[in-house]
Design an enzyme around this catalytic site. Sequence first.
Site, mmCIF file in Angstrom:
data_model
loop_
_atom_site.group_PDB
_atom_site.id
_atom_site.type_symbol
_atom_site.label_atom_id
_atom_site.label_comp_id
_atom_site.label_asym_id
_atom_site.label_seq_id
_atom_site.Cartn_x
_atom_site.Cartn_y
_atom_site.Cartn_z
ATOM 1 N N THR A 89 -25.257 -4.960 -24.329
ATOM 2 C CA THR A 89 -25.206 -6.147 -25.185
ATOM 3 C C THR A 89 -25.566 -7.396 -24.386
ATOM 4 O O THR A 89 -26.383 -8.210 -24.819
ATOM 5 C CB THR A 89 -23.809 -6.286 -25.826
ATOM 6 O OG1 THR A 89 -23.481 -5.037 -26.429
ATOM 7 C CG2 THR A 89 -23.775 -7.383 -26.858
ATOM 8 N N ARG A 138 -18.290 -12.539 -25.943
ATOM 9 C CA ARG A 138 -17.511 -11.299 -26.099
ATOM 10 C C ARG A 138 -16.106 -11.554 -25.557
ATOM 11 O O ARG A 138 -15.950 -12.102 -24.463
ATOM 12 C CB ARG A 138 -18.162 -10.143 -25.341
ATOM 13 C CG ARG A 138 -17.269 -8.917 -25.278
ATOM 14 C CD ARG A 138 -17.975 -7.707 -24.748
ATOM 15 N NE ARG A 138 -18.893 -7.164 -25.738
ATOM 16 C CZ ARG A 138 -19.488 -5.980 -25.618
ATOM 17 N NH1 ARG A 138 -19.256 -5.236 -24.563
ATOM 18 N NH2 ARG A 138 -20.313 -5.545 -26.551
HETATM 19 C C1 NCD Z 1 -19.641 -1.128 -28.058
HETATM 20 C C2 NCD Z 1 -18.646 -2.245 -27.856
HETATM 21 O O1 NCD Z 1 -18.602 -2.900 -26.823
HETATM 22 O O2 NCD Z 1 -17.889 -2.448 -28.787
HETATM 23 N N1 NCD Z 1 -20.625 -1.026 -27.076
HETATM 24 C C3 NCD Z 1 -21.693 -1.823 -27.052
HETATM 25 O O3 NCD Z 1 -21.679 -2.953 -27.447
HETATM 26 N N2 NCD Z 1 -22.823 -1.276 -26.597
HETATM 27 C C4 NCD Z 1 -18.963 0.169 -28.271
HETATM 28 C C5 NCD Z 1 -18.091 0.662 -27.180
HETATM 29 O O4 NCD Z 1 -17.816 0.005 -26.186
HETATM 30 O O5 NCD Z 1 -17.661 1.796 -27.339
#
Ligand code: NCD
Length: 338
Positions: A89, A138
Amino acid sequence: MALAKLLFFCIIDKKIYVEGVSFLERDSATSLFGKSVVALKNFSSEEIHLVLNTARKMKQIIKLGGDKKLSNLRGKAIVNLFYEPSTRTRTSFELAGKYLGADVVSINSSTSSIVKGESLRDTLRTIEAMGVDAIVMRHKSEGAADFATRAVKSIIINAGDGAHAHPSQALLDLFTIEQHKGRLAGLKVAIIGDILHSRVARSDIYAMTKMGMEVHLAGPKTLLPRFFEFDGVTVHEEIDTAIKNADVINVLRIQLERQQAGLFPSTREYSRVFGINKDKLRLAKEDVLILHPGPQNKGLEISSEVTYCSNSAIKDQVQNGVAVRMALLDLTLNGGTK
Ligand code: NCD
């Protein structure tokens, strides 16, 4: 005037080169310009279509393999503020911003003043004071992105807040499905695993039902939400009925970091009952598409064989993540490709 004319032809030239279709057209009725993206709950199906259509054009640009640097976001500054670990991400948001010509800075909570105890509000206001147009964020707490929209005026893009929402992941899931299946409405998707702790599942469920998909959920009872708030979703006690004739299986990571101990007897038991392997795939349609947001606990929720089989679109999801995030940044910061 002459300059305007020159620019006009350059753009037209780009339009023909990139797509051969109306790259310059804007969807006049639907716009995400100036909007924060916190969750898909409040997105209309038109807004989702707008993101997917824009992502298609962005993907063309990435695929051309030449100079990916556009000028759509030239003069804009974006900060990635990540309080939780991330590979896909964070990197894809960073590349997306850079491909669109923005200045992008990534802040990692472990190497910033956050470790000195600075509050989220103060961190956000400090970043905003530097003239930042968008903050991609995040955070481990549900509601953090929504809080941020009230703390600062910059556009906030939620890159995951606790178990609440992960809108860009759900949009890239939809985009990947549409690219492979040519449609969304009417498809049966099975989401398997740790639904309770998954922000991906929550965002997928909102987005997929809005796009007319049939959503089926399965996982250990302790990992399924107790109060079910969505229409168009079926919860299964048995994984077999959830994946039977499925067009798409989205396998979720077991979110060990968000769970209390004892939600399932053992990892071996979990993988035996709910792990997606070649045998289980036989229940689904022959051309079933396999998705996983990553990172994977390989051998637990998914076998290596399935990850790398021809039905798997897991690698495409990673590539599509850049296109979808370019679309989101372009639409919110720029109003779409001009
Ligand atoms: C997801 C997340 O961070 O929620 N991953 C991501 O964004 N690629 C899913 C996960 O961590 O399992």
